[in-house]
Design a protein around this motif. Structure first.
Motif, mmCIF file in Angstrom:
data_model
loop_
_atom_site.group_PDB
_atom_site.id
_atom_site.type_symbol
_atom_site.label_atom_id
_atom_site.label_comp_id
_atom_site.label_asym_id
_atom_site.label_seq_id
_atom_site.Cartn_x
_atom_site.Cartn_y
_atom_site.Cartn_z
ATOM 1 N N ALA A 1 -17.692 6.562 47.718
ATOM 2 C CA ALA A 1 -18.363 5.746 46.707
ATOM 3 C C ALA A 1 -19.468 6.547 46.036
ATOM 4 N N GLY A 2 -19.060 7.544 45.266
ATOM 5 C CA GLY A 2 -20.023 8.340 44.501
ATOM 6 C C GLY A 2 -19.940 7.915 43.044
ATOM 7 N N ILE A 3 -21.040 7.386 42.527
ATOM 8 C CA ILE A 3 -20.975 6.792 41.192
ATOM 9 C C ILE A 3 -20.705 7.852 40.117
ATOM 10 N N SER A 4 -21.297 9.059 40.266
ATOM 11 C CA SER A 4 -21.050 10.076 39.237
ATOM 12 C C SER A 4 -19.583 10.491 39.229
ATOM 13 N N GLY A 5 -18.967 10.536 40.422
ATOM 14 C CA GLY A 5 -17.541 10.872 40.494
ATOM 15 C C GLY A 5 -16.677 9.774 39.910
ATOM 16 N N ILE A 6 -17.030 8.532 40.213
ATOM 17 C CA ILE A 6 -16.248 7.391 39.734
ATOM 18 C C ILE A 6 -16.376 7.272 38.213
ATOM 19 N N ILE B 1 -27.470 5.828 28.647
ATOM 20 C CA ILE B 1 -26.062 5.741 29.071
ATOM 21 C C ILE B 1 -25.122 6.644 28.255
ATOM 22 N N PRO B 2 -25.157 6.592 26.909
ATOM 23 C CA PRO B 2 -24.257 7.487 26.163
ATOM 24 C C PRO B 2 -24.562 8.963 26.442
ATOM 25 N N ALA B 3 -25.855 9.301 26.584
ATOM 26 C CA ALA B 3 -26.220 10.696 26.879
ATOM 27 C C ALA B 3 -25.680 11.094 28.250
ATOM 28 N N MET B 4 -25.783 10.183 29.217
ATOM 29 C CA MET B 4 -25.285 10.461 30.571
ATOM 30 C C MET B 4 -23.775 10.698 30.551
ATOM 31 N N ILE B 5 -23.062 9.843 29.822
ATOM 32 C CA ILE B 5 -21.600 9.973 29.756
ATOM 33 C C ILE B 5 -21.215 11.292 29.088
ATOM 34 N N LEU B 6 -21.946 11.654 28.028
ATOM 35 C CA LEU B 6 -21.707 12.930 27.348
ATOM 36 C C LEU B 6 -21.946 14.094 28.309
ATOM 37 N N GLY B 7 -23.036 14.027 29.078
ATOM 38 C CA GLY B 7 -23.345 15.068 30.050
ATOM 39 C C GLY B 7 -22.268 15.192 31.112
ATOM 40 N N MET B 8 -21.795 14.037 31.595
ATOM 41 C CA MET B 8 -20.732 14.043 32.608
ATOM 42 C C MET B 8 -19.466 14.690 32.073
ATOM 43 N N TRP B 9 -19.150 14.340 30.834
ATOM 44 C CA TRP B 9 -17.925 14.861 30.245
ATOM 45 C C TRP B 9 -18.038 16.366 30.023
ATOM 46 N N GLY C 1 -17.592 9.578 36.049
ATOM 47 C CA GLY C 1 -17.213 10.809 35.363
ATOM 48 C C GLY C 1 -15.705 10.946 35.185
ATOM 49 N N ARG C 2 -14.937 10.338 36.106
ATOM 50 C CA ARG C 2 -13.480 10.451 36.022
ATOM 51 C C ARG C 2 -12.840 9.339 35.192
ATOM 52 N N LEU C 3 -13.674 8.517 34.561
ATOM 53 C CA LEU C 3 -13.121 7.543 33.608
ATOM 54 C C LEU C 3 -12.767 8.243 32.299
ATOM 55 N N LEU C 4 -13.280 9.477 32.161
ATOM 56 C CA LEU C 4 -13.007 10.246 30.954
ATOM 57 C C LEU C 4 -11.874 11.225 31.232
ATOM 58 N N PRO C 5 -11.095 11.564 30.175
ATOM 59 C CA PRO C 5 -10.017 12.532 30.383
ATOM 60 C C PRO C 5 -10.577 13.928 30.665
ATOM 61 N N PRO C 6 -9.851 14.842 31.252
ATOM 62 C CA PRO C 6 -8.444 14.710 31.672
ATOM 63 C C PRO C 6 -8.290 13.941 32.995
ATOM 64 N N TYR C 7 -7.178 13.260 33.141
ATOM 65 C CA TYR C 7 -6.939 12.471 34.351
ATOM 66 C C TYR C 7 -6.081 13.243 35.343
ATOM 67 N N ARG C 8 -6.577 13.299 36.585
ATOM 68 C CA ARG C 8 -5.903 14.090 37.616
ATOM 69 C C ARG C 8 -5.153 13.222 38.614
ATOM 70 N N ASP C 9 -5.411 11.912 38.597
ATOM 71 C CA ASP C 9 -4.726 11.036 39.561
ATOM 72 C C ASP C 9 -4.514 9.666 38.916
ATOM 73 N N SER C 10 -4.068 8.696 39.688
ATOM 74 C CA SER C 10 -3.726 7.401 39.105
ATOM 75 C C SER C 10 -4.740 6.321 39.489
ATOM 76 N N ALA C 11 -5.964 6.753 39.807
ATOM 77 C CA ALA C 11 -6.963 5.783 40.285
ATOM 78 C C ALA C 11 -7.846 5.241 39.156
ATOM 79 N N PHE C 12 -7.395 5.403 37.907
ATOM 80 C CA PHE C 12 -8.235 4.980 36.782
ATOM 81 C C PHE C 12 -8.633 3.504 36.868
ATOM 82 N N LEU C 13 -7.656 2.629 37.122
ATOM 83 C CA LEU C 13 -7.946 1.195 37.151
ATOM 84 C C LEU C 13 -8.937 0.834 38.248
ATOM 85 N N SER C 14 -8.802 1.488 39.408
ATOM 86 C CA SER C 14 -9.736 1.257 40.507
ATOM 87 C C SER C 14 -11.150 1.626 40.088
#
Lengths: 142, 143
Positions: A31-36, B120-128, A38-51
């Motif tokens: 449960a790492g929020i930056s990982g969760i 929030i938008p800045a954070m998302i941009l940074g993450m990406w 951050g991976r809502l954005l492409p590129p997608y490496r697995d099928s856990a998007f909906l989760s």
């Protein structure tokens, strides 16, 4: 000044820990929020998007649910300095994904797993955060 | 199904952040202000969360596999590379500037404060940016 709230903080912390444990039980993920997030954005490496999308929706709706269900007060004092918050957001977003985790992934999940990398990461972000606040409040005096 | 379970767990996590005070940047900044208006509360957040996760992870991992997934996705790396030093250093500076880390910032979105709507938008941009840059580096993403 903010009031010292050891009991509420302990209970809230235990809820965070329980959520992390149940996510591991359900689908075996940290449960790492930056990982969760951050991976809502492409590129997608697995099928856990909906989760991941579901978890983020839960986070976003939490204060709305709390206000709707109980007569609780949700208090957040956010700086309205736009350039400061833009810079802070960029650093938090970039740094947390670059370092593979934030307060939750390293600070909670990683420390619980006794991960060496997470102990190092947590020590570093606590240190730079404390130095930053010291400089802003006591040196620059903002 | 996994969507709904995750929604419930995100809700639990978010309510935990709100109840604990972690979602309030003023409280976070006071926690970090050792030389000033220090508020030690957030040490109890981390203490409570780590206590539950330390015990809970051991019970869960003893099962061998998760309920809905094929296996436990656990980070396995132990090496200290440049990214595990630089990433948290930058993250900490941002955390100290705004008082927000990613989870609390997301719980603040619905409340619509001006600072949050900038953050929030800045954070998302940074993450990406970190993800796209990271694709080119040898360091595998583990968390």
């Amino acid at each position: 000044m903010t009031g010292f709230t050891p009991l509420a903080s302990l209970i809230g912390g235990m809820m965070i820990g329980l959520s992390a444990v149940l996510l591991m039980l359900w689908e075996g993920r940290i449960a790492g929020i930056s990982g969760i997030a951050g991976r809502l954005l492409p590129p997608y490496r697995d099928s856990a998007f909906l989760s991941r999308f579901g978890f983020v929706i839960g986070l976003v709706t939490a204060p709305i649910a709390m206000i709707a269900v109980g007569d609780v007060e949700v208090s957040q004092t956010v700086s309205s300095n736009i350039p400061l918050m833009l810079g802070a957001g960029l650093l938090v977003g970039f740094g947390s994904v670059w370092g593979n985790g934030c307060t939750s992934g390293h600070g909670v999940c990683g420390l619980s797993r006794l991960s060496t990398r997470s102990f190092v990461a947590t020590g570093i972000f606590m240190t730079t955060a404390i130095i930053t606040v010291f400089l802003i409040r006591h040196v620059i005096g903002a | 199904m996994s969507f709904l379970i995750n929604l419930a767990l995100g809700l639990l996590f978010g309510v935990g952040l709100l109840v604990s005070g972690m979602s309030d940047p003023a409280k976070v900044l006071n926690f970090l202000d050792l030389a000033g208006t220090w508020d030690a509360s957030l040490a109890f957040v981390m203490g409570g969360a780590v206590l539950v996760a330390f015990v809970g992870y051991r019970l869960v991992l003893a099962r061998g596999e998760p309920i809905a997934g094929d296996r436990f996705h656990l980070p396995t790396r132990n090496d200290i590379d440049a990214r595990i030093l630089a990433g948290p250093a930058l993250f900490g500076i941002g955390w100290g500037l705004g008082g927000f880390c990613p989870g609390p910032a997301l719980t603040a979105l619905g409340l619509g404060a001006t600072g949050t709507l900038a953050f929030i938008p800045a954070m998302i941009l940074g993450m990406w940016a970190a993800r796209l840059l990271g694709e080119g580096s040898a360091s595998p993403r583990t968390v």
